[in-house]
Scaffold this active site. Structure first.
Site: not given
Ligand code: BGC
Length: 569
Positions: A232, A293
């Site tokens: 993430d 991500e």
């Molecule tokens: C996740 C989100 C989240 C954020 C904070 C993002 O990249 O996909 O859903 O709110 O990270 O953790």
């Protein structure tokens, strides 16, 4: 069409089960399973509710493994199910080695991994390294004084001396979720930094103890048999030590503040060192994958995420392609070619939807040809040389169902930014299984978020029965990319490159055999002429009436039609 949200890094502003392990040990190439994988993202609150409390759970996923196997997915990525106050619906974690009771128990998780293995489906977990919950024992200890053992586990700074008011935040950095990124804590008389909600304090990745603790949690899950992690907000790990103010950009954001860059708090070079160390941890276990991500500004930055020696992420998400948000042939052609030529032969991971952005039809649809456009996007996702991410319900054509009133909003950013930012509830609605109450998602009187109003026709049961449904189109494409040698192993080359209405490419294997893929990006029929051979034999068309043998000098595609054919020399 709705604008892209893409908040996660805002570069736009600047356990394998025993059976699987055995399989991996006997077949070396099995460790590379992810290279052509179809990975299916599950938002557990919204997929299947086995205990009828209105919130999806792990057993609700286990119940639907037959469906996933039938669709042809190789792995599921489940967004966070760990203990959490749920301020950010699980992305605020208070214990990295447990299961939140609303999602089930550790026994449920173990059963899910083992049952998934029997369906040849791997389980990928979400790993939130950037921040914890403010209720995590580490943070509770860290905020208690300046001298406790965890004092340096988070990003603490004194307020700005002589600022106005005195002791104001250390600098002008803004949270991605609106307002200052700094929160004052009295016991320390200091501010802590949070890239997201204030309940999500950022960890200090310059502290080796943080690294060690997190890597131990990574090992904990790998020993349980998970096949890898989706990392993430991975580009947010480090912030500039000098705390320089960020330059402002033109315009205002949904929260009523000036847009601001993230030059000093996003994508800092130090991220790569952590990725290399993390990779060496996951490499202790064969066949595991690291997905990132990463909303990066260009393909050059994306290429870096693989590592100079392919020693960082195996699959950083290529958000360049799926979030183009405009059906432009030149743009898609360039991005597909970039993915083939500018990421050093690595595998791109294409993605059109996730739990943070409006559904693809809401971004690409024209209202008149949405069904055709959904098939075009499916072809763009599944026919190139890539690993592919599907977000639950994308295969059905689920669309956003945004809250109509502020009081109905669940996602805090929707309340902070209402009405410009309605939050992410709309893309997180319950999976539409059938035409029963709550779309077959739950037996509760009221699911945690409202079901999409189109569930009577857009649902698994109805679409499985309709041969020409979007579901069956996805399923056929997924099975083709496993069974057709060119779609499975072929390289990628764009052809007919001056055409701005039809995007065409071929997938060719070393034996010279090739498959042609042609996509009409316009709302009118288009005829294309290729110099690739005499004719092509139909493999799949998104429209009815495609002829079995096509003269390559004369291929006519209806509005938004997709064609796939085997080239005959
Ligand atoms: C996740 C989100 C989240 C954020 C904070 C993002 O990249 O996909 O859903 O709110 O990270 O953790």
């Amino acid at each position: 069409m709705r604008p892209i949200r893409r908040f996660a890094s805002l570069s736009m502003l600047t356990g394998l089960c025993a059976a699987q392990l055995l399989h991996a040990a006997t077949a070396g190439s099995e460790n590379d399973w992810w290279k052509r994988a179809v990975i299916y993202e599950i938002y557990p609150r919204s997929f299947g509710d086995a205990n009828g409390d209105g919130i999806g759970d792990l057993n609700g996923i286990t119940q639907h493994l037959d469906y996933l196997e039938n669709l042809g997915v190789d792995a599921i990525w489940i967004t966070p199910f760990y203990p959490s106050p749920q301020v950010d619906f699980g992305y605020d974690i208070s214990n990295y080695e447990g299961i939140d009771p609303q999602f089930g128990t550790m026994a449920d998780f173990d059963r899910l991994v083992s049952e998934a293995g029997k369906h040849n489906i791997r389980v990928i977990c979400d790993l939130v390294l950037n921040h914890t919950s403010d209720q995590h024992p580490w943070f509770i200890e860290s905020k208690s004084s300046k001298t406790n053992p965890k004092t340096d586990w988070y990003i603490w700074h004194d307020g700005k001396p002589g600022g106005s008011p005195p002791n104001s935040p250390p600098n002008n950095w803004q949270s991605i979720f609106g307002h200052s990124a700094w929160q004052y804590e009295q016991p320390r008389d200091q501010y802590y930094y949070h890239a997201f909600y204030k309940q999500q304090p950022d960890l200090n990745w310059r502290n080796d103890a943080v690294k060690k603790a997190m890597f131990n949690s990574v090992r904990f899950w790998m020993k349980k048999g998970v096949a890898g992690f989706r990392l993430d907000a991975i580009t947010s790990l480090f912030e500039d030590l000098a705390l320089k103010d960020e330059p402002y950009l033109a315009g205002m954001n949904a929260y009523g503040e000036r847009n601001i860059s993230r030059l000093y708090s996003d994508n800092l070079p130090e991220v790569h060192q952590v990725l290399r160390e993390l990779r060496s941890v996951t490499d202790e276990f064969p066949g595991r994958v690291l997905i990132g991500e990463a909303y990066l500004p260009n393909v050059g930055e994306l290429a870096k995420m693989y590592g100079r020696n392919n020693d960082e992420l195996q699959l950083p998400m290529d958000a360049q392609l799926g979030f183009t948000n405009k059906l432009s042939v030149p743009e898609f052609r360039t991005k597909l070619e970039d993915a083939e030529t500018k990421i050093h032969g690595n595998v791109p991971l294409f993605v059109f939807e996730n739990h943070d952005n409006p559904r693809s039809i809401d971004r690409y649809g024209d209202g008149k040809h949405n069904g055709e456009i959904a098939r075009l996007l499916a072809t763009l996702l599944l026919a190139p040389r890539d690993a592919a991410l599907i977000y639950y319900g994308e295969e059905l054509g689920m669309v956003n169902n945004d809250p109509k009133r502020k009081e109905d909003v669940q996602d805090p950013i929707g309340r902070i930014g209402w009405p410009k930012e309605k939050g992410r509830d709309g893309e997180r609605t319950p999976m539409q299984w059938n035409a029963d109450t709550d779309a077959g998602f739950s037996t509760a009187r009221k699911p945690w978020v409202a079901v999409g109003p189109d569930y009577k026709t857009v649902n698994v049961s109805a679409e499985q029965r309709r041969p020409n449904s979007l579901f069956n189109y996805y399923k056929t494409l997924i099975h083709l990319r496993k069974s057709n040698p060119q779609l499975r192993d072929g390289d990628f080359a764009a052809v007919d490159k001056s055409n701005s209405s039809v995007l065409s490419f071929i997938r060719k294997t070393t034996d010279g055999k090739a498959v042609l893929v042609a996509l009409n990006f316009t709302d009118a029929p288009q005829t294309v002429s290729y110099d690739l051979g005499k004719q092509a034999k139909l493999i799949l068309a998104s429209y009815s009436g495609a002829s079995g043998n096509t003269d390559l000098a004369h291929l006519t595609l209806p509005a938004y039609g997709s064609y796939i054919g085997q080239i005959e020399p």
